[in-house]
Design a protein around this motif. Structure first.
Motif: not given
Length: 317
Positions: A294-303
């Motif tokens: 869903t992407g809800e409150d999903l954290i994304t971490l770049a390298v």
């Protein structure tokens, strides 16, 4: 070695035991009283993910697959009853004690480290640190830090990380923990207080999210604190206060309270019905169930990017 190496911590009237497998909290006691449901880590595995670190996602991924940036990734199903991928990829991995940890004398702190390689299910490599710090006044503080250290490229036969504008997409990420608060009496006899205004309804067969609703007027309104009684829950809650919030379980001899504190936007509560209701699982979560889809409150971490998650366990009079 059933649960890896066992490390004992002490500070004032607090004592804790940590297992390296899954960076697991085996027990936490204050003045001899259990703050969390303990288990015998020398002889048995924990029940119901007791005390384990949940990385790189908490809770469930529906149908054991997620689609991210247009790419679909199958994830091993470890909950056949719901068809879900449950609680991430590190719960059964053996963490290493950090090399600079003292080898002699009484410890009040231990950092555990794990390198999670890229896989077909998750084509990003993470370096994960879980630091347990026991304080005589504040209890146990647990800090989980994860860093994206690389993204696998796609090959002819293998789907790696998606590519956006010529750069590998950041890693999807979520984190939680799985302690069961207890007062060493049946949960039904305890008072539970949770400052959450919204509850997430789920499909009873797949446990997939259906949508949030107000807790007011339902059995899942714990904001004023009330006797648990026969109420059952295995739901995520949100609508939590900004900044640090606490969940409190009160009961047993002396009326002391077991307390967990964090500042993340979600919290799963499970009344441990399949375990005989010795306590309540309280899982602060950075995102809700199925967030990888869903992407809800999903954290994304770049390298090269890191995320830190902190929670604290203590006993209050």
């Amino acid at each position: 070695m059933i649960n890896g190496e066992l490390i004992d911590l002490r500070a004032g009237a607090y004592e804790a035991r940590i297992a390296t497998q899954g960076a697991t909290l085996v027990h936490l006691r204050h003045e001899g009283r259990d703050v969390v449901v303990p288990f015998d880590a020398e002889a048995a595995m924990p029940e119901g993910w007791q005390g384990r670190a949940l990385v790189p996602w908490p809770n469930r991924i529906k149908d054991s697959a997620y689609t991210y940036c247009g790419q679909t990734y199958p994830v091993p199903c470890n909950e056949p009853a719901t068809g879900s991928a449950l609680h991430g990829l590190v719960g059964w991995s053996d963490f290493a004690v950090a090399s600079d940890t003292p080898q002699e004398g009484e410890l009040s702190e231990v950092p555990l480290e794990l390198a999670l390689p890229a896989s077909y299910a998750y084509p990003w490599a993470l370096e994960i640190s879980v630091r347990f710090h026991l304080d005589a006044a504040d209890g146990l503080t647990v800090t989980t830090t994860s860093t994206n250290v690389g993204a696998a490229v796609s090959t002819r036969a293998t789907t790696g990380a998606p590519v956006l504008d010529g750069v590998s997409a950041p890693a999807p990420y979520g984190v939680s923990c799985h302690p069961y608060l207890t007062r060493s009496v049946p949960l039904d006899e305890c008072v539970l207080e949770v400052p959450a205004a919204l509850v997430l309804d789920v499909d009873p067969h797949t446990m997939a999210p259906l949508g949030t609703r107000e807790v007011a007027g339902t059995d899942w309104d714990w904001r004023a604190g009330r006797l648990v009684g026969a109420t059952q829950t295995d739901n995520a809650y949100t609508g939590l206060p900004e900044g640090p919030w606490s969940v409190t379980l009160t009961g047993g001899e002396g009326g002391h309270s077991a307390v967990i504190t964090s500042d993340v936007p979600w919290c799963q509560l499970y009344s441990a019905d399949r375990l005989g209701r010795p306590g309540v699982a309280v899982e602060p979560m950075t995102c809700p169930p199925n967030a990888f889809n869903t992407g809800e409150d999903l954290i994304t971490l770049a390298v090269g990017e890191s995320h830190e998650f902190v929670y604290r366990l203590s006993e209050k009079a």
